[in-house]
Motif scaffolding. Structure first.
Motif, PDB file in Angstrom:
ATOM      1  N   TRP A 224       0.825  -1.215   0.000  1.00 50.22           N
ATOM      2  CA  TRP A 224       0.000   0.000   0.000  1.00 50.22           C
ATOM      3  C   TRP A 224       0.855   1.260   0.000  1.00 50.22           C
ATOM      4  O   TRP A 224       0.481   2.274  -0.580  1.00 50.22           O
ATOM      5  CB  TRP A 224      -0.953  -0.028   1.202  1.00 50.22           C
ATOM      6  N   ASP A 225       1.960   1.235   0.713  1.00 46.66           N
ATOM      7  CA  ASP A 225       2.952   2.312   0.668  1.00 46.66           C
ATOM      8  C   ASP A 225       4.244   1.781   1.279  1.00 46.66           C
ATOM      9  O   ASP A 225       4.296   0.630   1.748  1.00 46.66           O
ATOM     10  CB  ASP A 225       2.467   3.591   1.374  1.00 46.66           C
ATOM     11  N   GLN A 226       5.266   2.606   1.283  1.00 45.76           N
ATOM     12  CA  GLN A 226       6.574   2.186   1.787  1.00 45.76           C
ATOM     13  C   GLN A 226       6.849   2.687   3.204  1.00 45.76           C
ATOM     14  O   GLN A 226       7.933   2.447   3.739  1.00 45.76           O
ATOM     15  CB  GLN A 226       7.678   2.696   0.850  1.00 45.76           C
ATOM     16  N   GLY A 227       5.863   3.367   3.811  1.00 41.22           N
ATOM     17  CA  GLY A 227       6.137   3.963   5.116  1.00 41.22           C
ATOM     18  C   GLY A 227       7.078   5.143   4.972  1.00 41.22           C
ATOM     19  O   GLY A 227       7.328   5.639   3.871  1.00 41.22           O
ATOM     20  N   PHE A 231       7.111   6.040  10.343  1.00 44.06           N
ATOM     21  CA  PHE A 231       6.071   5.021  10.345  1.00 44.06           C
ATOM     22  C   PHE A 231       6.468   3.811   9.510  1.00 44.06           C
ATOM     23  O   PHE A 231       7.096   3.961   8.453  1.00 44.06           O
ATOM     24  CB  PHE A 231       4.769   5.576   9.757  1.00 44.06           C
ATOM     25  N   PRO A 232       6.057   2.610   9.942  1.00 45.70           N
ATOM     26  CA  PRO A 232       6.203   1.430   9.081  1.00 45.70           C
ATOM     27  C   PRO A 232       5.195   1.507   7.942  1.00 45.70           C
ATOM     28  O   PRO A 232       4.257   2.310   7.987  1.00 45.70           O
ATOM     29  CB  PRO A 232       5.892   0.265  10.031  1.00 45.70           C
ATOM     30  N   PRO A 233       5.336   0.682   6.909  1.00 46.15           N
ATOM     31  CA  PRO A 233       4.365   0.690   5.812  1.00 46.15           C
ATOM     32  C   PRO A 233       2.955   0.384   6.294  1.00 46.15           C
ATOM     33  O   PRO A 233       2.750  -0.326   7.290  1.00 46.15           O
ATOM     34  CB  PRO A 233       4.882  -0.415   4.878  1.00 46.15           C
ATOM     35  N   THR A 234       1.992   0.909   5.591  1.00 45.44           N
ATOM     36  CA  THR A 234       0.592   0.615   5.875  1.00 45.44           C
ATOM     37  C   THR A 234       0.329  -0.881   5.728  1.00 45.44           C
ATOM     38  O   THR A 234       0.813  -1.521   4.800  1.00 45.44           O
ATOM     39  CB  THR A 234      -0.310   1.414   4.921  1.00 45.44           C
ATOM     40  N   SER A 267      -0.380   7.460   3.258  1.00 43.69           N
ATOM     41  CA  SER A 267      -1.642   7.110   2.611  1.00 43.69           C
ATOM     42  C   SER A 267      -2.785   7.864   3.263  1.00 43.69           C
ATOM     43  O   SER A 267      -2.711   8.235   4.436  1.00 43.69           O
ATOM     44  CB  SER A 267      -1.905   5.596   2.706  1.00 43.69           C
ATOM     45  N   THR A 268      -3.857   8.060   2.496  1.00 43.69           N
ATOM     46  CA  THR A 268      -5.069   8.682   3.021  1.00 43.69           C
ATOM     47  C   THR A 268      -6.199   7.674   3.002  1.00 43.69           C
ATOM     48  O   THR A 268      -6.185   6.725   2.187  1.00 43.69           O
ATOM     49  CB  THR A 268      -5.479   9.904   2.188  1.00 43.69           C
TER      50      THR A 268
END
Length: 392
Positions: A224-227, A231-234, A267-268
């Protein structure tokens, strides 16, 4: 017995299981009123789930303001016969204080109050305002607690500059970790519609589990993303899956999946929702015909980058314990997600969290006074910085 320990035990002795407050806020408000705080109750919720909320402020509202935030409610005890001692009778064993709320988070509440008492005694006219935002609905739905107070403060235009939430963030020793942010939480309930039928006649039925399986495989494998640096990735996880009648010879008519995103600031919610829908469409699922999807946004992520509040807390921890604290955004959500919508700098700092929500919850006695002293030193650092800025 120190003032902090006495107040901690007085709060723990009140069985304030969500949403019950059992007079904890009255006890705290009495102490704060004696210090010159104006205390305002903002209780809410339906009659069968009444939530106690307290907003208390010392100062006129035109100076930098530090808010202490927390909750008086605790989770249920679980089976009483599994506890070594009564969970609502504070008990000492092996250098620890046992009872529900010892770590989450009545020790923090007591430390906040006593820290303010000591600070105001030494600095009766500080260069900052001090406030408390407390609720009895953090461990529950959180619909009528902190979020209600934050909305009211925003509507009134009250100034909030910094907030410390007393959640138990430490790992081994008080002060070894603070939370300078939290991930958001977004839940979905996916209902995939099929046609129920006899398992021996699959051409007369339509199996919804088979229908959703390709999409489920893609969803579980999606990045979903790389963080980012904080933050860690989603992550996306299925929490429940229900389908079938219980019989071994019936194709189910529908299947229901519950899933959850823990998402970072990369991410949103809107983008995540659209990506899920796009994946479902790619696998021939059409809304209203083959599936229904309902969303619940539990909270958006927040992040406080190093600045005045983080620097003040770090300095206080180092002075009191010699620990160079670790910043972290791991773990679940907290009421910080609501406060961050009305306050630019929010962090969480409390005692070790190894026993929270467990049978025989406890806090090490030697962690209590350092926490109070860290809170007081933070007040001193912020007041000094504000005084210097005012004189500059």
């Amino acid at each position: 017995m120190t003032a902090t320990l006495r107040l901690t035990e007085a709060l723990m002795a009140r069985p304030s299981v969500t949403p019950s407050d059992e007079g904890c806020l009255e006890l705290i408000a009495e102490r704060l009123s004696a210090l010159g705080f104006t205390c305002e109750r903002m209780d809410g919720g339906p009659a069968d789930f009444r939530v106690a909320n307290l907003w208390a402020r010392r100062g006129c509202g035109d100076r930098p303001t530090l808010v202490w935030a927390g909750h008086t409610d605790v989770v249920p005890t679980g089976p009483l016969n599994a506890w070594t001692s009564d969970p609502f009778v504070p008990s000492h064993r092996d250098g620890k204080l046992f009872g529900r709320g010892a770590s989450d988070m009545k020790t923090s509440l007591a430390a906040m109050v006593v820290a303010c008492e000591e600070f105001i005694a030494a600095h009766p006219k500080p260069a900052i305002d001090i406030a408390f935002l407390l609720t009895s609905d953090e461990e529950g739905p959180a619909n009528d607690g902190t979020v209600v107070v934050c909305n009211a403060l925003r509507d009134r235009g009250e100034r909030l500059d910094w907030c410390i939430v007393g959640e138990p963030t430490s790992v081994e020793r008080t002060g070894d970790m603070i939370k300078n942010g939290r991930r958001g939480t977004l839940s979905g309930r996916l209902t995939v519609k099929g046609i129920q039928g006899h398992i021996a006649y699959p051409h007369l039925a339509r199996n919804p589990i088979h229908m959703v399986a390709p999409a489920l495989a893609e969803l579980s494998g999606t990045v979903w993303d790389q963080g980012n640096a904080f933050f860690p990735p989603t992550s996306w996880q299925v929490s429940n899956m229900h389908g079938g009648t219980g019989a071994s010879n019936v194709i189910p008519g529908n299947v229901v999946l519950d899933f959850n995103f823990r998402f970072c600031t990369e991410s949103t919610p809107e983008v995540l929702q659209q990506r899920v829908v796009d994946i479902l469409h790619r696998h021939s699922l059409q809304p209203g015909v083959d599936f229904d999807l309902a969303w619940t946004l539990g909270g958006r992520p927040f992040l406080t980058t190093p600045g005045r509040l983080v620097n003040a807390v770090r300095a206080a921890i180092l002075s009191e314990t010699g620990i160079d604290t670790e910043l972290s955004t791991t773990g679940g959500t907290s009421d910080g997600r609501f406060i961050a919508q009305v306050c630019p700098e929010v962090i969480e700092l409390g005692p070790p969290n190894a026993t929270i929500h467990k049978i025989d919850e406890c806090v090490t006695l030697s962690d209590i006074e350092p926490l109070k002293n860290i809170y007081r030193r933070t007040l001193e650092h912020l007041a000094r910085m504000s005084q210097e800025q005012a004189l500059a």
